[in-house]
Design a protein around this motif. Structure first.
Motif, mmCIF file in Angstrom:
data_model
loop_
_atom_site.group_PDB
_atom_site.id
_atom_site.type_symbol
_atom_site.label_atom_id
_atom_site.label_comp_id
_atom_site.label_asym_id
_atom_site.label_seq_id
_atom_site.Cartn_x
_atom_site.Cartn_y
_atom_site.Cartn_z
ATOM 1 N N ARG A 80 0.866 -1.190 0.000
ATOM 2 C CA ARG A 80 0.000 0.000 0.000
ATOM 3 C C ARG A 80 0.894 1.228 0.000
ATOM 4 O O ARG A 80 1.811 1.336 0.794
ATOM 5 C CB ARG A 80 -0.884 0.042 1.245
ATOM 6 N N HIS A 81 0.582 2.150 -0.903
ATOM 7 C CA HIS A 81 1.291 3.424 -0.963
ATOM 8 C C HIS A 81 0.258 4.534 -0.867
ATOM 9 O O HIS A 81 -0.890 4.374 -1.293
ATOM 10 C CB HIS A 81 2.065 3.565 -2.277
ATOM 11 N N VAL A 82 0.672 5.662 -0.339
ATOM 12 C CA VAL A 82 -0.236 6.794 -0.174
ATOM 13 C C VAL A 82 0.091 7.852 -1.212
ATOM 14 O O VAL A 82 1.242 8.248 -1.379
ATOM 15 C CB VAL A 82 -0.122 7.393 1.243
ATOM 16 N N GLY A 83 -0.948 8.302 -1.916
ATOM 17 C CA GLY A 83 -0.834 9.412 -2.849
ATOM 18 C C GLY A 83 -1.537 10.621 -2.254
ATOM 19 O O GLY A 83 -2.378 10.494 -1.364
ATOM 20 N N SER A 96 1.096 14.068 -5.717
ATOM 21 C CA SER A 96 2.159 13.091 -5.525
ATOM 22 C C SER A 96 1.493 11.731 -5.467
ATOM 23 O O SER A 96 0.449 11.562 -4.835
ATOM 24 C CB SER A 96 2.959 13.365 -4.251
ATOM 25 N N GLY A 97 2.045 10.803 -6.170
ATOM 26 C CA GLY A 97 1.430 9.490 -6.252
ATOM 27 C C GLY A 97 2.269 8.573 -7.092
ATOM 28 O O GLY A 97 3.494 8.666 -7.065
ATOM 29 N N PRO A 98 1.621 7.695 -7.839
ATOM 30 C CA PRO A 98 2.379 6.769 -8.690
ATOM 31 C C PRO A 98 3.300 7.548 -9.615
ATOM 32 O O PRO A 98 2.865 8.449 -10.313
ATOM 33 C CB PRO A 98 1.297 6.028 -9.489
ATOM 34 N N THR A 99 4.561 7.219 -9.577
ATOM 35 C CA THR A 99 5.546 8.020 -10.301
ATOM 36 C C THR A 99 5.275 8.087 -11.793
ATOM 37 O O THR A 99 5.406 9.141 -12.391
ATOM 38 C CB THR A 99 6.962 7.427 -10.129
#
Length: 115
Positions: A80-83, A96-99
């Motif tokens: 899990r990643h936070v944008g 900011s999020g998926p590069t």
């Protein structure tokens, strides 16, 4: 009579504030969904969460409400990643999020047309 008028004005102001907040959340959800699709990652929970709100000057000099939202995404279904995104009115001013999606989001959602 004055109390009733004051209550009606407060109710109308609350209604307009609520509808503007819902519109901003729907726009943020659209941006998050499209960013994840552009980056080829999975958008988790199918929602965005409001994390902040403040007054800020717009480009035309008027005050506007800046709302900050967060969303979560996964690259492989195990993490899990936070944008994060920031909207000033209807305009995306920070992301900011998926590069891989950052450039696509910035190009796809230009500044909203000023009246």
């Amino acid at each position: 009579m004055e109390t009733f008028l004051l209550l009606m004005l407060l109710g109308a102001a609350g209604f307009f504030f609520f509808t503007a907040a819902r519109a901003a959340a729907e726009r943020a959800a659209q941006i998050g969904r499209d960013a994840c699709a552009a980056a080829g990652v999975q958008w988790l929970d199918q929602s965005v969460h409001a994390t902040g709100m403040r007054l800020r000057r717009r480009a035309d000099g008027w005050l506007g409400i800046e709302r900050t939202f967060r969303f979560e995404y996964s690259e492989d279904g195990q993490d899990r990643h936070v944008g994060r995104m920031v909207l000033l009115g209807d305009t995306l001013v920070g992301f900011s999020g998926p590069t891989r999606a950052a450039q696509a989001v910035v190009r796809r959602f230009p500044a909203a047309a000023e009246p």
